[in-house]
Motif scaffolding. Structure first.
Motif, PDB file in Angstrom:
ATOM      1  N   LYS A  37       0.863  -1.190   0.000  1.00 37.88           N
ATOM      2  CA  LYS A  37       0.000   0.000   0.000  1.00 37.88           C
ATOM      3  C   LYS A  37       0.894   1.233   0.000  1.00 37.88           C
ATOM      4  CE  LYS A  37      -1.673  -1.802   3.662  1.00 37.88           C
ATOM      5  NZ  LYS A  37      -2.312  -1.926   4.979  1.00 37.88           N
ATOM      6  N   LEU A  64     -10.860   2.515  -3.077  1.00 35.79           N
ATOM      7  CA  LEU A  64      -9.850   1.739  -2.337  1.00 35.79           C
ATOM      8  C   LEU A  64     -10.386   0.384  -1.887  1.00 35.79           C
ATOM      9  CD1 LEU A  64      -8.251   4.316   0.128  1.00 35.79           C
ATOM     10  CD2 LEU A  64      -7.005   2.862  -1.469  1.00 35.79           C
ATOM     11  N   GLN A 116      -7.820  -4.283  -3.102  1.00 35.38           N
ATOM     12  CA  GLN A 116      -7.613  -5.087  -1.903  1.00 35.38           C
ATOM     13  C   GLN A 116      -6.688  -6.266  -2.186  1.00 35.38           C
ATOM     14  OE1 GLN A 116      -8.636  -4.357   1.258  1.00 35.38           O
ATOM     15  NE2 GLN A 116      -9.189  -2.416   0.298  1.00 35.38           N
ATOM     16  N   GLY A 132      -3.049  -4.644  -4.019  1.00 37.19           N
ATOM     17  CA  GLY A 132      -2.397  -3.517  -3.379  1.00 37.19           C
ATOM     18  C   GLY A 132      -2.715  -2.235  -4.130  1.00 37.19           C
ATOM     19  N   TRP A 133      -2.481  -1.093  -3.479  1.00 39.31           N
ATOM     20  CA  TRP A 133      -2.852   0.168  -4.129  1.00 39.31           C
ATOM     21  C   TRP A 133      -1.753   1.218  -4.062  1.00 39.31           C
ATOM     22  CZ3 TRP A 133      -2.721   3.370   0.067  1.00 39.31           C
ATOM     23  CH2 TRP A 133      -3.223   2.908   1.295  1.00 39.31           C
ATOM     24  N   PRO A 140      -0.986   3.507   4.729  1.00 36.72           N
ATOM     25  CA  PRO A 140      -0.052   2.918   3.762  1.00 36.72           C
ATOM     26  C   PRO A 140       1.170   2.322   4.445  1.00 36.72           C
ATOM     27  CG  PRO A 140       0.269   5.279   3.835  1.00 36.72           C
ATOM     28  CD  PRO A 140      -0.858   4.978   4.787  1.00 36.72           C
TER      29      PRO A 140
END
Ligand code: AP5
Length: 219
Positions: free
Chosen positions: A7, A77, A83, A86-87, A109
């Motif tokens: 994240k 998100l 999920q 990852g972002w 994050p």
């Protein structure tokens, strides 16, 4: 595996190179890129009620109100792709209230990347920026020119990419950035964004690789 997805937040002044680095990061790390500005421009393109309201603020280089932005980003998100893979959150949070809204939902994050670019370069980057509406790729007339005539002829410019507007956007940035930085102080990595794009990415890549290494050791 039990490995948790990565994240990442990326922050920096207008035109500091966030979008450009996000293209490189997603290519290598497979994260889902979520850019608050892109979500807002999609609402404008769809002529939604939210988009109409948002545009007035964006045209003046002001932050779009939380009642539009906070839910929009939170919902994105929580979608399954972010999920699972990852972002990479770009241009969000931009104010104390936005950062707090994330903290309240336990959204934090692994790393907060902060791009630093000197002010005179920012104006030059904004004025020369062009976008390819077909591929979404970011160009710059001097630093990242289009590959051929066909692409060159279809490039567009953002409505807020003028010297006058970027000064307003910079003011807004300076008014809000300190409060956000305080919240993520312990996970912040400063990146020298004045360098050529490839060199900026080397710094980012080093920071992300080390986080990935630490996460896999933990799990
Ligand atoms: P947003 O779309 O997020 O704009 P921004 O923060 O001003 O950032 P930019 O997208 O302009 O720049 P960038 O850092 O991605 O730079 P890029 O890689 O393109 O927000 C727009 C508006 O939406 C805001 O003003 C606000 O109104 C609203 N908004 C957004 N988020 C919000 C939020 N959280 N809350 C409320 N309102 C919100 O690079 C720029 C140029 O430089 C390109 O041409 C590129 O090719 C070139 N370049 C990049 N890196 C380099 C390099 N290393 N060397 C030379 N050239 C380079």
């Amino acid at each position: 595996t039990t490995e948790k997805p990565l994240k990442v937040m990326i922050s920096g002044a207008p035109a500091s190179g966030k979008g450009t680095q996000c293209e490189l990061i997603t290519k290598k790390y497979g994260l889902v890129h979520i850019a608050a500005g892109d979500l807002l421009r999609a609402e404008i393109a769809a002529s939604s009620e939210k988009g109409k309201r948002a545009k007035e603020y964006m045209e003046n280089g002001k932050l779009v109100p939380d009642d539009i932005v906070v839910m929009m980003v939170k919902e994105r998100l929580q979608q399954s792709d972010a999920q699972k893979n990852g972002w990479l959150l770009d241009g969000y949070p931009r104010s104390l209230s936005q950062a707090k809204a994330l903290e309240d939902h336990g959204i934090r994050p692994d790393i907060f990347l902060l791009l630093h670019v000197s002010e005179e370069r920012l104006v030059e980057r904004v004025v020369g920026r062009r976008l390819d509406p077909v591929t979404g790729k970011i160009y710059h007339l001097k630093y990242s020119p289009p590959e051929n005539e066909e692409i060159a002829s279809r490039l567009t410019q953002r409505f807020d990419d003028t010297e006058e507007k970027v000064k307003l956007r910079l003011q807004t940035h300076h008014q809000n950035v300190e409060a956000v930085l305080l919240i993520y102080k312990d996970i912040t990595v400063k990146i020298n964004g004045d360098l050529p794009m490839e060199d900026v990415f080397v710094e980012i890549d080093t920071a992300l690789s080390s986080i990935v290494g630490m996460k896999s050791k933990k799990s």
